[in-house]
Design an enzyme around this catalytic site. Structure first.
Site, short mmCIF file in Angstrom:
data_model
loop_
_atom_site.label_atom_id
_atom_site.label_comp_id
_atom_site.label_asym_id
_atom_site.label_seq_id
_atom_site.Cartn_x
_atom_site.Cartn_y
_atom_site.Cartn_z
CG ASN A 1 -1.96 -1.06 1.19
OD1 ASN A 1 -2.62 -1.22 0.18
ND2 ASN A 1 -2.12 -1.83 2.27
CG ASP B 1 9.06 -6.00 6.06
OD1 ASP B 1 8.29 -5.02 6.02
OD2 ASP B 1 9.46 -6.47 7.15
CB THR B 2 12.53 -1.90 3.73
OG1 THR B 2 12.43 -2.29 2.36
CG2 THR B 2 13.80 -1.07 3.90
CG PHE C 1 9.45 6.58 1.61
CD1 PHE C 1 10.20 6.30 0.48
CD2 PHE C 1 9.11 5.52 2.45
CE1 PHE C 1 10.60 5.00 0.18
CE2 PHE C 1 9.50 4.21 2.16
CZ PHE C 1 10.25 3.96 1.02
CE1 TYR D 1 13.73 5.52 11.37
CE2 TYR D 1 12.59 4.07 9.82
CZ TYR D 1 12.83 4.49 11.12
OH TYR D 1 12.17 3.88 12.16
CG ASP D 2 14.63 8.09 1.80
OD1 ASP D 2 15.27 7.08 2.09
OD2 ASP D 2 13.85 8.14 0.82
CE LYS E 1 15.59 5.53 -1.27
NZ LYS E 1 14.29 5.60 -0.59
CG HIS F 1 17.44 -0.25 0.64
ND1 HIS F 1 17.91 1.04 0.53
CD2 HIS F 1 16.14 -0.14 0.98
CE1 HIS F 1 16.93 1.89 0.83
NE2 HIS F 1 15.84 1.18 1.09
NE ARG F 2 11.56 -0.23 -1.50
CZ ARG F 2 11.96 0.66 -0.57
NH1 ARG F 2 12.58 1.77 -0.92
NH2 ARG F 2 11.72 0.44 0.70
P1 IMP Z 1 8.17 -1.37 5.75
O1 IMP Z 1 9.02 -2.18 4.82
O2 IMP Z 1 7.03 -0.76 5.02
O3 IMP Z 1 7.78 -2.14 6.99
O4 IMP Z 1 9.05 -0.13 6.17
C1 IMP Z 1 9.80 -0.08 7.34
C2 IMP Z 1 10.12 1.33 7.71
O5 IMP Z 1 11.27 1.75 7.02
C3 IMP Z 1 9.04 2.36 7.42
O6 IMP Z 1 9.09 3.32 8.45
C4 IMP Z 1 9.46 2.96 6.13
O7 IMP Z 1 9.03 4.29 5.99
C5 IMP Z 1 10.96 2.87 6.24
N1 IMP Z 1 11.58 2.67 4.92
C6 IMP Z 1 11.39 1.64 4.09
N2 IMP Z 1 12.12 1.81 2.98
C7 IMP Z 1 12.77 2.99 3.13
C8 IMP Z 1 13.66 3.72 2.29
O8 IMP Z 1 14.00 3.33 1.17
N3 IMP Z 1 14.11 4.88 2.80
C9 IMP Z 1 13.77 5.35 4.03
N4 IMP Z 1 12.93 4.71 4.83
C10 IMP Z 1 12.43 3.54 4.38
#
Ligand code: IMP
Length: 203
Positions: A16, A76-77, A156, A158-159, A179, A184-185
């Site tokens: 989402n 998931d990140t 977005f 923690y960028d 970026k 990572h992505r």
């Molecule tokens: P999730 O993968 O949506 O659970 O994200 C985990 C957290 O890390 C969330 O607070 C996201 O906003 C943040 N996040 C995920 N990917 C990135 C990124 O590429 N840059 C900065 N923050 C990220």
């Protein structure tokens, strides 16, 4: 349909998060159209209850696969900070509690780190693909440091507080294309695309 008969032009992304869709689409280019849940008309909040990125990532893909029967992928990140023993890691989204807020998460992170001079950290992404009823995982890591104060307005999460190794800019000071040189992505998405290309070329 046999996997060998498959030709794909689009793939459902079980998320989402519009930022993730934009980033993955930009990393993949025009080889494959990424369809978000919103574009597919699916309105569902997918839980992230597990202790690892792998499990949470798989949970999202499995949920959407069960719902639609379609091939799909998810991700998931987490942000792993060495001086905080890998925190916030899998808890990155809700590090400062509910409701989740990027501002509150960053403030908590900067507060926890204080004036610590060890600021090394990494973003780690795990992409889960469900393809022809099989599951595949692809990861991508971006090493860097946590800045002492937020910088920039792009991106977005923690960028604004993350500066990747090899750059003097925070992610939030970079264009999407910039970026994606470090991200990572993007690294995980490269592996996903390579896998799909190999599978489809075996057809
Ligand atoms: P999730 O993968 O949506 O659970 O994200 C985990 C957290 O890390 C969330 O607070 C996201 O906003 C943040 N996040 C995920 N990917 C990135 C990124 O590429 N840059 C900065 N923050 C990220």
């Amino acid at each position: 349909m046999q996997e060998s008969e498959k030709k794909i032009s689009s793939l459902l992304f079980a998320t989402n998060n519009a930022h993730k869709v934009t980033e993955i689409q930009s990393a993949i280019g025009n080889q494959l159209q990424v369809i978000s849940l919103a574009e597919a008309g699916i309105d569902i909040e997918i839980p992230e209850p597990h202790d690892t990125l792998e499990q949470n990532s798989l949970e999202k893909a499995r949920t959407i696969h069960h719902l639609t029967g379609l091939d799909c992928f998810s991700e998931d990140t987490g942000l792993e900070v060495d001086a905080l023993d890998g925190e916030p890691g899998v808890r990155s989204a809700r590090y400062a509690g509910e409701p989740a807020s990027a501002q509150k998460n960053m403030s908590k992170l900067l507060q926890e780190l204080g004036r610590n001079t060890n600021r090394t950290a990494r973003f780690r992404t795990v992409i889960s693909l469900i393809w022809a009823n099989e599951e595949f995982l692809f990861d991508g890591v971006c090493e860097g440091i946590i800045l002492e104060a937020p910088q920039g307005r792009e991106g977005f999460g923690y960028d604004p507080v993350f500066q990747p190794l090899g750059s003097e800019l925070a992610f939030a000071e970079m264009s999407l294309a910039e970026k994606n040189k470090y991200s990572h992505r993007r690294k995980a998405a490269d592996k996903l695309i390579l896998f799909l290309q190999q599978r489809l070329s075996q057809a």
